[in-house]
Design a protein around this motif. Structure first.
Motif, PDB file in Angstrom:
ATOM      1  N   ASN A   2       0.320  -1.385  -0.125  1.00  0.00           N
ATOM      2  CA  ASN A   2      -0.033   0.329  -0.324  1.00  0.00           C
ATOM      3  C   ASN A   2       0.991   1.232   0.253  1.00  0.00           C
ATOM      4  O   ASN A   2       1.664   1.411   0.204  1.00  0.00           O
ATOM      5  N   LEU A  42      -1.394  -1.452  -4.630  1.00  0.00           N
ATOM      6  CA  LEU A  42      -2.430  -1.940  -3.903  1.00  0.00           C
ATOM      7  C   LEU A  42      -2.901  -0.583  -3.715  1.00  0.00           C
ATOM      8  O   LEU A  42      -2.553   0.504  -2.828  1.00  0.00           O
ATOM      9  N   ASP A  43      -4.303  -0.168  -3.612  1.00  0.00           N
ATOM     10  CA  ASP A  43      -5.398   0.903  -3.346  1.00  0.00           C
ATOM     11  C   ASP A  43      -5.973  -0.016  -1.911  1.00  0.00           C
ATOM     12  O   ASP A  43      -5.742  -0.739  -1.465  1.00  0.00           O
ATOM     13  N   GLU A  44      -7.041   1.384  -1.569  1.00  0.00           N
ATOM     14  CA  GLU A  44      -7.205   0.639   0.033  1.00  0.00           C
ATOM     15  C   GLU A  44      -8.699  -0.535  -0.064  1.00  0.00           C
ATOM     16  O   GLU A  44      -8.327  -1.679   0.565  1.00  0.00           O
ATOM     17  N   ASP A  45      -8.798  -0.684  -1.027  1.00  0.00           N
ATOM     18  CA  ASP A  45      -8.848  -1.970  -1.230  1.00  0.00           C
ATOM     19  C   ASP A  45      -7.963  -3.718  -1.088  1.00  0.00           C
ATOM     20  O   ASP A  45      -9.089  -4.231  -1.564  1.00  0.00           O
ATOM     21  N   ALA A  46      -7.285  -3.458  -0.821  1.00  0.00           N
ATOM     22  CA  ALA A  46      -6.348  -4.169  -1.970  1.00  0.00           C
ATOM     23  C   ALA A  46      -6.492  -4.728  -3.589  1.00  0.00           C
ATOM     24  O   ALA A  46      -6.066  -6.384  -2.999  1.00  0.00           O
ATOM     25  N   LYS A  47      -6.630  -3.736  -4.356  1.00  0.00           N
ATOM     26  CA  LYS A  47      -6.545  -4.183  -5.116  1.00  0.00           C
ATOM     27  C   LYS A  47      -5.314  -3.449  -5.778  1.00  0.00           C
ATOM     28  O   LYS A  47      -5.185  -2.837  -5.975  1.00  0.00           O
TER      29      LYS A  47
END
Length: 101
Positions: A2, A42-47
């Protein structure tokens, strides 16, 4: 990885290179290379974080210490036509996180 982890590693000087990978559909993802591994940003949604351009990446990383970056684009034309022999490497264009005016 992140943004917080990326920032911490950049402060420690552990980032070897960030590869901004051009993908079909007009967006990019970032792969961060460390000494013995590579991780996707990764973004905040772990994608995988979808990045719109080098300018977008610069905006995201404006408070992060600079490190080497390279834009990576695969040449699908060569792959489709099959005219070259041997392995086909990606186009790798170095760029900087400094704002360009």
């Amino acid at each position: 990885m992140n943004m917080q982890m990326l920032t911490e590693l950049a402060v420690k000087g552990e980032i070897r290179e960030l590869e901004l990978l051009s993908l079909e559909g007009g967006f990019y993802i970032a792969r961060v290379r460390l000494e013995h591994t590579a991780m996707t940003l990764l973004d905040e949604d772990a994608k995988p974080m979808r990045i719109g351009s080098t300018t977008h990446l610069r905006d995201l990383l404006q408070r992060v210490p600079a490190f080497p970056c390279v834009l990576v684009q695969h040449c699908v034309h060569d792959e489709m036509c099959g005219t070259r022999e041997g392995p086909i490497g990606a186009l790798r264009i170095p760029f900087t996180l400094a704002q360009s005016f």
